[in-house]
Design an enzyme around this catalytic site. Structure first.
Site, short mmCIF file in Angstrom:
data_model
loop_
_atom_site.label_atom_id
_atom_site.label_comp_id
_atom_site.label_asym_id
_atom_site.label_seq_id
_atom_site.Cartn_x
_atom_site.Cartn_y
_atom_site.Cartn_z
N LEU A 75 19.30 2.30 28.73
CA LEU A 75 20.34 1.62 29.50
C LEU A 75 19.70 0.75 30.58
CD1 LEU A 75 23.49 1.55 29.44
CD2 LEU A 75 23.42 3.11 31.40
N GLY A 76 18.89 -0.20 30.13
CA GLY A 76 18.32 -1.19 31.04
C GLY A 76 19.22 -2.40 31.12
N ARG A 77 18.62 -3.56 31.40
CA ARG A 77 19.41 -4.78 31.52
C ARG A 77 20.14 -5.11 30.22
NH1 ARG A 77 14.25 -6.21 33.79
NH2 ARG A 77 14.32 -6.66 36.03
N ILE A 78 19.40 -5.08 29.10
CA ILE A 78 20.02 -5.42 27.82
C ILE A 78 20.98 -4.34 27.38
CG2 ILE A 78 19.54 -5.81 25.38
CD1 ILE A 78 16.93 -7.21 26.27
N HIS A 102 14.43 -10.74 13.23
CA HIS A 102 14.05 -10.68 14.65
C HIS A 102 14.49 -11.94 15.40
CE1 HIS A 102 11.00 -8.83 17.67
NE2 HIS A 102 12.07 -9.31 18.28
N GLU A 161 6.48 -6.14 11.25
CA GLU A 161 7.05 -7.48 11.04
C GLU A 161 5.99 -8.48 10.62
OE1 GLU A 161 9.19 -8.52 14.58
OE2 GLU A 161 10.58 -6.84 14.37
N ARG A 199 15.34 6.97 30.50
CA ARG A 199 14.29 7.73 31.19
C ARG A 199 14.85 8.39 32.45
NH1 ARG A 199 10.76 3.14 30.00
NH2 ARG A 199 9.26 3.73 28.39
N ARG A 205 12.72 -2.55 19.34
CA ARG A 205 11.44 -2.65 18.65
C ARG A 205 11.49 -1.75 17.42
NH1 ARG A 205 10.69 -6.60 20.96
NH2 ARG A 205 8.94 -7.30 22.25
N ILE A 221 18.02 -3.44 18.07
CA ILE A 221 17.61 -4.78 18.52
C ILE A 221 16.43 -4.68 19.50
CG2 ILE A 221 19.77 -6.00 18.09
CD1 ILE A 221 18.86 -4.56 21.52
N ASP A 226 17.42 -5.74 13.51
CA ASP A 226 16.81 -7.03 13.84
C ASP A 226 15.30 -6.91 13.97
OD1 ASP A 226 16.88 -9.81 14.57
OD2 ASP A 226 16.63 -9.23 16.68
#
Length: 332
Positions: A171-174, A298, A280, A194, A251, A249, A275
């Site tokens: 639950l960070g910015r994105i 991606h 990759e 975290r 890694r 979305i 994604d």
């Protein structure tokens, strides 16, 4: 002398006389950045051929003080060791797991990335994958194009997207931007992070497994790097269950890809929207024939507007470092 702070908060000193001739471009970068590096800074370019690279580094390494790279290529441990005068690494992308940040911290080398400017587009991509995976938009498009509807066949019923219980892993910015979009669909938001974020108002779970067990859809927005490798594995996928969906979305390395392929091919989870992948641009071929899986190349931040904003932030970091030895957006 100019003082700057590394990614680990280590103070370091560096001469203020860094110039454009001390800049190295590592690997392919955004065209806008590549053009500026060439035309404005006359930067050096690291050769791709191993023999040419070795000869280049033997001649130029001692003078290289700033490296500019993409998040996908980065400055790995071997290259960093080859650059004894390196002072700063400027990264295109929010992810920087391809760079040896531990060595950078030990040497007092600050690393920048491009946060915030891509939050909305990555969150939009997550929402698109969410809707496509549950409502099978891409699969129904193929159904029409293949002539199956015209032939009288009916498309199978899909899953409701609104009103779901959705887990955000990271639950960070994105992750927060994704949660806000899903709230507009009447979804109940749970999360694992975290650190607990009580101000969010969302339901916290102490582990990825507990989160997966509590939700209908698990959306992965965790940071990459060694600390997050494989945190969603067979146990978490089993907890998500045969009616559960996974959206990634973040890694590809955050998920045990072999366990995910098994879960999808055996039907032990209902579907996935991906994604990102572990190796990759290689994607497991066993997923190609599954209508329950949506596969993107991606493109989470892949809009003209966002890539331009990311490029400008890279160049702002570079110009500021050349001016005063600091970075606009150093990683914490």
């Amino acid at each position: 002398m100019t003082t700057h702070t590394s990614a680990a908060g280590v103070a370091a000193t560096a001469p203020t006389a860094a110039t454009a001739q001390h800049i190295l471009r590592v690997g392919p970068v955004n065209p806008q950045v590549a053009r500026a590096l060439d035309e404005e800074f006359d930067a050096l370019v690291l050769p791709t051929d191993p023999a040419e690279r070795a000869a280049f580094l033997a001649e130029q390494a001692d003078g290289i003080r700033i490296a500019v790279c993409s998040g996908r290529i980065g400055v790995d441990a071997e290259l960093m060791r080859s650059l004894p005068a390196l002072e700063a690494i400027i990264n295109f992308g929010v992810g920087y797991d391809a760079t040896d940040v531990a060595q950078a911290a030990e040497r007092g080398i600050p690393v920048s990335n491009t946060p915030d400017v891509l939050n909305d587009c990555v969150a939009d991509t997550a929402l698109a994958l969410y809707l496509d995976t549950l409502r099978q938009v891409s699969a129904s498009d193929r159904f029409v194009r293949d002539g199956r509807w015209a032939a009288g066949e009916g498309f199978p019923l899909t899953a409701r997207a609104s009103g779901r219980t959705v887990g955000i892993l990271g639950l960070g910015r994105i992750g927060t931007a994704i949660a806000q979009r899903l709230e507009a669909f009447g979804c109940r938001i749970h999360y694992h992070n975290r650190n607990e974020r009580p101000e969010s108002g969302y339901t916290y779970h102490a582990s990825a497994r507990e989160l997966a067990e509590a939700v209908d859809v698990l959306v992965i927005a965790a940071s990459g790097g060694p600390d997050s490798v494989g945190i969603v594995g067979a146990a978490e996928l089993a907890a998500l269950g045969p009616q559960g969906y996974l959206i990634n979305i973040a890694r590809g390395t955050v998920v045990d890809e072999s366990a995910l392929v098994t879960a999808l091919t055996e039907g032990s989870i209902a579907g996935a929207g991906l994604d990102v992948y572990a190796q990759e641009p290689q994607v497991p071929e066993s997923l190609f024939g599954l209508d329950t899986v949506v596969l993107l190349p991606h493109v989470g931040s892949g809009t003209r507007e966002t890539r331009s904003d990311m490029a400008e932030l890279v160049l702002s970091n570079l110009r500021q470092y050349l001016a005063d030895g600091t970075l606009v957006t150093p990683i914490s």
